[in-house]
Scaffold this motif. Structure first.
Motif, PDB file in Angstrom:
ATOM      1  N   TYR A  33       0.861  -1.177   0.000  1.00  0.00           N
ATOM      2  CA  TYR A  33       0.000   0.000   0.000  1.00  0.00           C
ATOM      3  C   TYR A  33       0.898   1.227   0.000  1.00  0.00           C
ATOM      4  CZ  TYR A  33      -3.855  -3.094   1.384  1.00  0.00           C
ATOM      5  OH  TYR A  33      -4.798  -4.075   1.433  1.00  0.00           O
ATOM      6  N   ILE A  34       0.465   2.250  -0.717  1.00  0.00           N
ATOM      7  CA  ILE A  34       1.226   3.485  -0.832  1.00  0.00           C
ATOM      8  C   ILE A  34       0.442   4.584  -0.142  1.00  0.00           C
ATOM      9  CG2 ILE A  34       2.272   5.124  -2.428  1.00  0.00           C
ATOM     10  CD1 ILE A  34       2.278   2.781  -4.488  1.00  0.00           C
ATOM     11  N   PHE A  35       1.111   5.339   0.712  1.00  0.00           N
ATOM     12  CA  PHE A  35       0.473   6.437   1.440  1.00  0.00           C
ATOM     13  C   PHE A  35       1.117   7.752   1.022  1.00  0.00           C
ATOM     14  CE2 PHE A  35      -0.269   2.673   3.825  1.00  0.00           C
ATOM     15  CZ  PHE A  35      -1.521   2.827   4.388  1.00  0.00           C
ATOM     16  N   MET A  36       0.263   8.752   0.741  1.00  0.00           N
ATOM     17  CA  MET A  36       0.749  10.076   0.346  1.00  0.00           C
ATOM     18  C   MET A  36      -0.364  11.090   0.588  1.00  0.00           C
ATOM     19  SD  MET A  36       0.645   9.761  -3.832  1.00  0.00           S
ATOM     20  CE  MET A  36       1.508   8.216  -3.890  1.00  0.00           C
ATOM     21  N   SER A  37       0.001  12.356   0.553  1.00  0.00           N
ATOM     22  CA  SER A  37      -0.994  13.417   0.724  1.00  0.00           C
ATOM     23  C   SER A  37      -1.832  13.552  -0.541  1.00  0.00           C
ATOM     24  CB  SER A  37      -0.305  14.745   1.033  1.00  0.00           C
ATOM     25  OG  SER A  37       0.411  15.191  -0.105  1.00  0.00           O
ATOM     26  N   ALA A  69      -6.568   6.156  -4.739  1.00  0.00           N
ATOM     27  CA  ALA A  69      -6.173   5.966  -6.130  1.00  0.00           C
ATOM     28  C   ALA A  69      -5.541   4.596  -6.326  1.00  0.00           C
ATOM     29  CB  ALA A  69      -5.168   7.052  -6.525  1.00  0.00           C
ATOM     30  N   VAL A  70      -5.239   4.325  -7.574  1.00  0.00           N
ATOM     31  CA  VAL A  70      -4.451   3.166  -7.937  1.00  0.00           C
ATOM     32  C   VAL A  70      -3.259   3.692  -8.725  1.00  0.00           C
ATOM     33  CG1 VAL A  70      -4.382   1.059  -9.307  1.00  0.00           C
ATOM     34  CG2 VAL A  70      -6.450   1.643  -8.043  1.00  0.00           C
ATOM     35  N   TYR A  71      -2.065   3.306  -8.305  1.00  0.00           N
ATOM     36  CA  TYR A  71      -0.858   3.700  -9.023  1.00  0.00           C
ATOM     37  C   TYR A  71      -0.138   2.436  -9.459  1.00  0.00           C
ATOM     38  CZ  TYR A  71       3.695   5.512 -10.180  1.00  0.00           C
ATOM     39  OH  TYR A  71       4.837   5.808 -10.860  1.00  0.00           O
ATOM     40  N   MET A  72      -0.032   2.231 -10.745  1.00  0.00           N
ATOM     41  CA  MET A  72       0.634   1.066 -11.315  1.00  0.00           C
ATOM     42  C   MET A  72       0.093  -0.234 -10.709  1.00  0.00           C
ATOM     43  SD  MET A  72       2.586   2.580 -13.452  1.00  0.00           S
ATOM     44  CE  MET A  72       3.929   1.584 -14.002  1.00  0.00           C
ATOM     45  N   GLY A  73      -1.190  -0.240 -10.385  1.00  0.00           N
ATOM     46  CA  GLY A  73      -1.832  -1.420  -9.825  1.00  0.00           C
ATOM     47  C   GLY A  73      -1.802  -1.497  -8.310  1.00  0.00           C
ATOM     48  N   TYR A  74      -1.149  -0.561  -7.633  1.00  0.00           N
ATOM     49  CA  TYR A  74      -1.051  -0.566  -6.170  1.00  0.00           C
ATOM     50  C   TYR A  74      -2.020   0.458  -5.588  1.00  0.00           C
ATOM     51  CZ  TYR A  74       3.258  -2.864  -7.500  1.00  0.00           C
ATOM     52  OH  TYR A  74       4.170  -3.703  -8.078  1.00  0.00           O
ATOM     53  N   LYS A  75      -2.661   0.095  -4.487  1.00  0.00           N
ATOM     54  CA  LYS A  75      -3.615   1.004  -3.843  1.00  0.00           C
ATOM     55  C   LYS A  75      -2.877   2.161  -3.176  1.00  0.00           C
ATOM     56  CE  LYS A  75      -7.258  -2.317  -2.963  1.00  0.00           C
ATOM     57  NZ  LYS A  75      -8.071  -2.978  -1.934  1.00  0.00           N
ATOM     58  N   VAL A  76      -3.434   3.349  -3.354  1.00  0.00           N
ATOM     59  CA  VAL A  76      -2.889   4.560  -2.749  1.00  0.00           C
ATOM     60  C   VAL A  76      -3.900   5.064  -1.730  1.00  0.00           C
ATOM     61  CG1 VAL A  76      -2.151   6.932  -3.165  1.00  0.00           C
ATOM     62  CG2 VAL A  76      -1.626   5.161  -4.849  1.00  0.00           C
ATOM     63  N   PHE A  77      -3.419   5.345  -0.531  1.00  0.00           N
ATOM     64  CA  PHE A  77      -4.262   5.846   0.547  1.00  0.00           C
ATOM     65  C   PHE A  77      -3.842   7.262   0.905  1.00  0.00           C
ATOM     66  CE2 PHE A  77      -4.504   1.313   0.790  1.00  0.00           C
ATOM     67  CZ  PHE A  77      -5.811   1.051   1.169  1.00  0.00           C
ATOM     68  N   THR A  78      -4.789   8.038   1.363  1.00  0.00           N
ATOM     69  CA  THR A  78      -4.532   9.418   1.756  1.00  0.00           C
ATOM     70  C   THR A  78      -3.986   9.466   3.180  1.00  0.00           C
ATOM     71  OG1 THR A  78      -6.304  10.228   0.354  1.00  0.00           O
ATOM     72  CG2 THR A  78      -5.623  11.658   2.152  1.00  0.00           C
ATOM     73  N   ASP A  79      -2.909  10.194   3.335  1.00  0.00           N
ATOM     74  CA  ASP A  79      -2.355  10.499   4.653  1.00  0.00           C
ATOM     75  C   ASP A  79      -1.849  11.930   4.593  1.00  0.00           C
ATOM     76  OD1 ASP A  79      -1.029  10.821   7.025  1.00  0.00           O
ATOM     77  OD2 ASP A  79       0.161   8.979   6.861  1.00  0.00           O
ATOM     78  N   ASN A  80      -2.705  12.854   4.965  1.00  0.00           N
ATOM     79  CA  ASN A  80      -2.354  14.266   4.859  1.00  0.00           C
ATOM     80  C   ASN A  80      -1.441  14.748   5.982  1.00  0.00           C
ATOM     81  OD1 ASN A  80      -3.482  15.049   2.358  1.00  0.00           O
ATOM     82  ND2 ASN A  80      -5.508  14.877   3.282  1.00  0.00           N
ATOM     83  N   THR A  81      -0.953  13.816   6.817  1.00  0.00           N
ATOM     84  CA  THR A  81       0.092  14.191   7.772  1.00  0.00           C
ATOM     85  C   THR A  81       1.450  14.191   7.071  1.00  0.00           C
ATOM     86  OG1 THR A  81       0.470  11.921   8.545  1.00  0.00           O
ATOM     87  CG2 THR A  81      -1.202  13.226   9.719  1.00  0.00           C
ATOM     88  N   ASP A  86       6.328  13.491   0.142  1.00  0.00           N
ATOM     89  CA  ASP A  86       6.693  12.389   1.033  1.00  0.00           C
ATOM     90  C   ASP A  86       5.757  11.221   0.791  1.00  0.00           C
ATOM     91  OD1 ASP A  86       8.656  13.943   2.126  1.00  0.00           O
ATOM     92  OD2 ASP A  86       7.577  14.360   3.990  1.00  0.00           O
ATOM     93  N   ILE A  87       6.329  10.044   0.661  1.00  0.00           N
ATOM     94  CA  ILE A  87       5.536   8.838   0.375  1.00  0.00           C
ATOM     95  C   ILE A  87       5.986   7.740   1.325  1.00  0.00           C
ATOM     96  CG2 ILE A  87       5.083   7.046  -1.347  1.00  0.00           C
ATOM     97  CD1 ILE A  87       5.389   9.251  -3.467  1.00  0.00           C
ATOM     98  N   GLU A  88       5.012   6.975   1.802  1.00  0.00           N
ATOM     99  CA  GLU A  88       5.304   5.851   2.679  1.00  0.00           C
ATOM    100  C   GLU A  88       4.737   4.594   2.023  1.00  0.00           C
ATOM    101  OE1 GLU A  88       4.272   4.286   7.191  1.00  0.00           O
ATOM    102  OE2 GLU A  88       3.957   6.381   6.681  1.00  0.00           O
ATOM    103  N   ILE A  89       5.506   3.536   2.050  1.00  0.00           N
ATOM    104  CA  ILE A  89       5.077   2.246   1.497  1.00  0.00           C
ATOM    105  C   ILE A  89       4.982   1.259   2.650  1.00  0.00           C
ATOM    106  CG2 ILE A  89       5.594   0.400  -0.142  1.00  0.00           C
ATOM    107  CD1 ILE A  89       7.373   2.402  -1.649  1.00  0.00           C
ATOM    108  N   ARG A  90       3.856   0.564   2.703  1.00  0.00           N
ATOM    109  CA  ARG A  90       3.654  -0.446   3.764  1.00  0.00           C
ATOM    110  C   ARG A  90       3.217  -1.754   3.127  1.00  0.00           C
ATOM    111  NH1 ARG A  90      -0.332   3.000   7.606  1.00  0.00           N
ATOM    112  NH2 ARG A  90       0.913   4.845   7.688  1.00  0.00           N
TER     113      ARG A  90
END
Length: 90
Positions: A33-37, A69-81, A86-90
């Motif tokens: 999962y990808i986290f970004m603002s 969103a979906v980026y290159m098939g990976y789920k993107v979640f919102t983290d406005n902190t 800045d991007i976090e991958i989990r």
């Protein structure tokens, strides 16, 4: 006369792709999962040509899980902190 401009460097999409592949290789997690603002996700979406955008990044309405969103098939979640870029991958 007013002029708007940004002093923030453009996002490095190649680095994002590389970091995702490194994470998959190291963690053996094939579906991270990808986290970004919101601002970062919107800027990434604008990076792609509208013809290619659907295959690379799709912004979608948030559901109950804040799935953004979906980026290159990976789920993107919102983290406005996270700050812009800045991007976090989990």
């Amino acid at each position: 006369m007013n002029k708007k401009f940004s002093i923030v460097n453009s996002l490095d999409i190649d680095k994002l792709d590389s970091e995702i592949q490194n994470y998959i290789h190291i963690s053996n997690n094939r579906n991270p999962y990808i986290f970004m603002s919101d601002a970062t996700a919107n800027t990434i979406a604008q990076h792609y040509d509208p013809i290619d955008a659907y295959s690379n990044v799709r912004l979608e309405p948030k559901d109950r899980c804040e799935y953004k969103a979906v980026y290159m098939g990976y789920k993107v979640f919102t983290d406005n902190t996270l700050k812009f870029g800045d991007i976090e991958i989990r």
